[in-house]
Motif scaffolding. Structure first.
Motif, PDB file in Angstrom:
ATOM      1  N   GLY A 114      34.039  50.706  47.871  1.00 35.24           N
ATOM      2  CA  GLY A 114      34.520  49.780  48.901  1.00 35.24           C
ATOM      3  C   GLY A 114      34.478  48.331  48.449  1.00 35.24           C
ATOM      4  N   SER A 115      33.447  47.976  47.648  1.00 34.32           N
ATOM      5  CA  SER A 115      33.366  46.600  47.143  1.00 34.32           C
ATOM      6  C   SER A 115      33.786  46.537  45.669  1.00 34.32           C
ATOM      7  N   TRP A 125      36.491  46.863  42.234  1.00 36.07           N
ATOM      8  CA  TRP A 125      37.512  45.954  41.703  1.00 36.07           C
ATOM      9  C   TRP A 125      38.860  46.138  42.407  1.00 36.07           C
ATOM     10  N   SER A 150      39.381  47.377  45.386  1.00 31.02           N
ATOM     11  CA  SER A 150      39.244  46.909  46.774  1.00 31.02           C
ATOM     12  C   SER A 150      39.370  45.374  46.834  1.00 31.02           C
ATOM     13  N   ARG A 151      38.772  44.681  45.844  1.00 34.42           N
ATOM     14  CA  ARG A 151      38.857  43.214  45.802  1.00 34.42           C
ATOM     15  C   ARG A 151      40.311  42.754  45.633  1.00 34.42           C
ATOM     16  N   MET A 152      41.049  43.499  44.793  1.00 41.22           N
ATOM     17  CA  MET A 152      42.465  43.144  44.581  1.00 41.22           C
ATOM     18  C   MET A 152      43.260  43.368  45.865  1.00 41.22           C
ATOM     19  N   VAL A 184      42.071  43.150  48.865  1.00 39.05           N
ATOM     20  CA  VAL A 184      41.724  42.038  49.767  1.00 39.05           C
ATOM     21  C   VAL A 184      42.533  40.799  49.388  1.00 39.05           C
ATOM     22  N   ALA A 185      42.608  40.537  48.080  1.00 40.36           N
ATOM     23  CA  ALA A 185      43.363  39.360  47.609  1.00 40.36           C
ATOM     24  C   ALA A 185      44.831  39.444  48.009  1.00 40.36           C
ATOM     25  N   GLN A 196      40.297  43.474  54.663  1.00 31.06           N
ATOM     26  CA  GLN A 196      39.445  42.279  54.766  1.00 31.06           C
ATOM     27  C   GLN A 196      37.998  42.534  54.380  1.00 31.06           C
ATOM     28  N   THR A 197      37.533  43.753  54.655  1.00 35.27           N
ATOM     29  CA  THR A 197      36.132  44.069  54.343  1.00 35.27           C
ATOM     30  C   THR A 197      36.084  45.338  53.486  1.00 35.27           C
ATOM     31  N   PRO A 198      34.919  45.586  52.827  1.00 31.72           N
ATOM     32  CA  PRO A 198      34.793  46.823  52.031  1.00 31.72           C
ATOM     33  C   PRO A 198      35.023  48.079  52.881  1.00 31.72           C
TER      34      PRO A 198
END
Lengths: 278, 255
Positions: A116-117, A119, A121-123, A125-126, A131-133
């Motif tokens: 969930g947190s 790499w 998932s971060r992309m 979000v970007a 918005q969250t994990p």
């Protein structure tokens, strides 16, 4: 002299494992271990009520068949359809790269990539998609074992590709391809009816042994799996490491049965290989 | 049958991505969710490999030591055992027996032999872990050298004996040079088996023999991704070196 050497060999490789299996059997019938109370079949009778064991067995079989099956399909597709590509740079070296990775490192990498947190998932979000994990779908430690299967496929398909590629050359399939094409077969017919059966038959012992290795995998499901359902090795280890000593006989019984079952599969595979050597 | 640039890129990305992510994790500082890339980079985590405070350097040396000893012992003994197996009346039975340890996943093998390892006072010792690993690598080597002891090796040995070699001379001057490529390959592969092992080592070491794989697991458990990534990169070093030295040695790894 030969007999002495062989006796030493048998003692080294089979002595302790067989003694351990007898010990495990002793635990399971109440004549071994700290809680030995005399001969009993209660643990064997309780086996049928062990639903978590059946779930674990089914889950392990599902993971082993899915991962080996998927890896096999990818490898076959690459070897049969991209033969020339596999012989050009960078493939001869590239396919060896995943063989450098211990399974624990592959599991750690996929954890960092797919959680969930992670790499990806971060992309996402970007890109403004989540918005969250918690918004990211569960790709690891999930009920369907997607993370475990992904790890096993990533590790297996390059190996299978190298294996099939070697067998392709040994079996002179390029010559057979030309011959079948001359006789009027299409590319697809050659792949399905000639090449794939030859490759699968020759690779069968390795594929079975690999599937057994996946069935008993420990590192990957320990990091990427969840508490329920667990794969067999994790399930048995967890059972034997509990504080309750009363769990030991059942843990040893399951370990004993799994080993005997896998020994039968390996015995039949090696016998088959010896009889049908190609 | 043409080269496909998309497929090539996907495969390069798939196999290269782990190295990129591990390098970012190892060098990235204060890399928190949802940052796609670390806000800063530092080599301090890598420097901890040689620092006295960290277990990583010791773990690296311990893993190297165990894997080296296990690979040398099992290759040497496997060569001798495979010769004895080839000379029996029923080699197939010994081949089947050699597959016994493969019926047990390494961690299950550790569970089964652990009571005896404890009785031998080897639990939590390097010797205990080494003995457990030998049970996996020895049959591997014996099976590996099976193909060597065919007619050709026997004929070479017989010719050398006819020409006046003693059995020792025949071994050192004829058989070992003949088997050299296989010996090197087997040495590499058994080194990798011992180097990669986690389940058996973790169980038999009871937390006392902290090899690199055990440390990766402990660091992941502590949520210390930076040091776990450093340890993971260290784990990739010897196999990469071996790949560079001998590609075929790794490729022939039996499952």
């Amino acid at each position: 002299m030969n007999r002495v050497i062989l006796s030493f060999y048998a003692l080294l490789i089979a002595g302790l494992p067989l003694a351990g299996l007898i010990n495990a059997l002793g635990y399971s019938v109440g004549i071994g271990g700290p809680l030995a109370t005399g001969f009993t079949t209660q643990y064997w009778q309780q086996l049928s009520t062990e639903t978590s064991l059946l779930v674990s067995l089914a889950f392990s079989l599902y993971v082993a068949i899915s991962s080996v099956g998927l890896a096999l399909l990818i490898a076959l597709a690459l070897v049969l359809n991209r033969q020339r590509m596999l012989r050009r740079w960078p493939f001869p070296a590239l396919l060896y790269v995943p063989l450098l990775f211990p399974s624990l490192v592959v599991a750690f990498y996929l954890f960092q990539l797919l959680s969930g947190s992670g790499w990806i998932s971060r992309m996402v979000v970007a890109l403004g998609l989540t918005q969250t994990p918690a918004d990211f779908p569960n790709l690891i430690q999930d009920g369907a074992g997607l993370g475990i299967i992904s790890a096993q496929v990533v590790m297996a398909f390059p190996l299978f590709t190298l294996l099939f590629d070697g067998l392709y050359t040994d079996a002179r399939l390029d010559e057979l391809r030309s011959l079948t094409r001359t006789l009027g077969a299409s590319e697809g017919q050659f792949n399905r009816k000639v090449a794939a059966p030859i490759l699968l038959r020759r690779a069968a012992p390795t594929l079975v042994l690999y599937a057994i290795a996946v069935l008993g995998a420990y590192d990957v499901p320990l990091l990427l799996g969840r508490n329920y359902p667990q794969m067999l090795s994790v399930f048995i280890t967890a059972r034997l490491q509990r504080f309750d000593l009363a769990d030991l006989p059942m843990g040893y019984l399951i370990g004993f049965l799994l080993t005997v079952g896998l020994m039968i599969v390996i015995y039949r595979t090696t016998r088959w290989t010896q009889r049908h050597a190609l | 049958m043409r080269s496909n640039p998309v497929l090539t890129s996907i495969l390069i990305g798939l196999f290269g991505l782990p190295l990129v992510l591990l390098a970012l994790l190892a060098t990235g500082q204060y890399w928190r969710f949802p940052d796609v890339l670390p806000p800063g980079y530092s080599l301090d985590a890598l420097a901890r490999v040689i620092s006295a405070e960290s277990d990583l350097g010791a773990g690296l040396l311990l893993s190297l030591g165990i894997a080296t000893v296990v690979s040398v012992l099992s290759t040497g003994l496997g060569f001798v055992f495979s010769r004895a197996v080839a000379r029996t009346r029923h080699p197939d039975r010994w081949v089947t027996l050699s597959y016994l340890p493969y019926a047990l996943p390494p961690v299950l093998l550790a569970i089964v032999i652990q009571p005896f390892i404890i009785r031998l006072h080897l639990s939590g010792t390097v010797m205990g872990v080494g003995l457990g690993l030998l049970m996996i690598t020895l049959p591997f080597c014996t099976l590996f050298f099976r193909s060597f002891w065919g007619n050709q090796a026997s004929q070479y040995e017989q010719v050398s004996r006819t020409l006046g070699c003693t059995p020792t001379q025949a071994l050192w001057r004829v058989l070992l040079p003949l088997a050299r490529p296989l010996l090197v390959t087997c040495l590499f592969q058994t080194f990798l088996i011992a180097w990669f092992d986690f389940g058996l080592t973790n169980y038999l070491s009871v937390g006392k023999v902290r090899t690199l794989t055990v440390q990766v697991f402990l660091l992941v458990g502590e949520a210390n991704s930076r040091l776990a990534a450093v340890a993971s990169l260290l784990l990739l070093l010897p196999p990469s070196l071996l790949l560079w030295l001998n590609q075929r040695a790794i490729a022939r790894r039996v499952i």
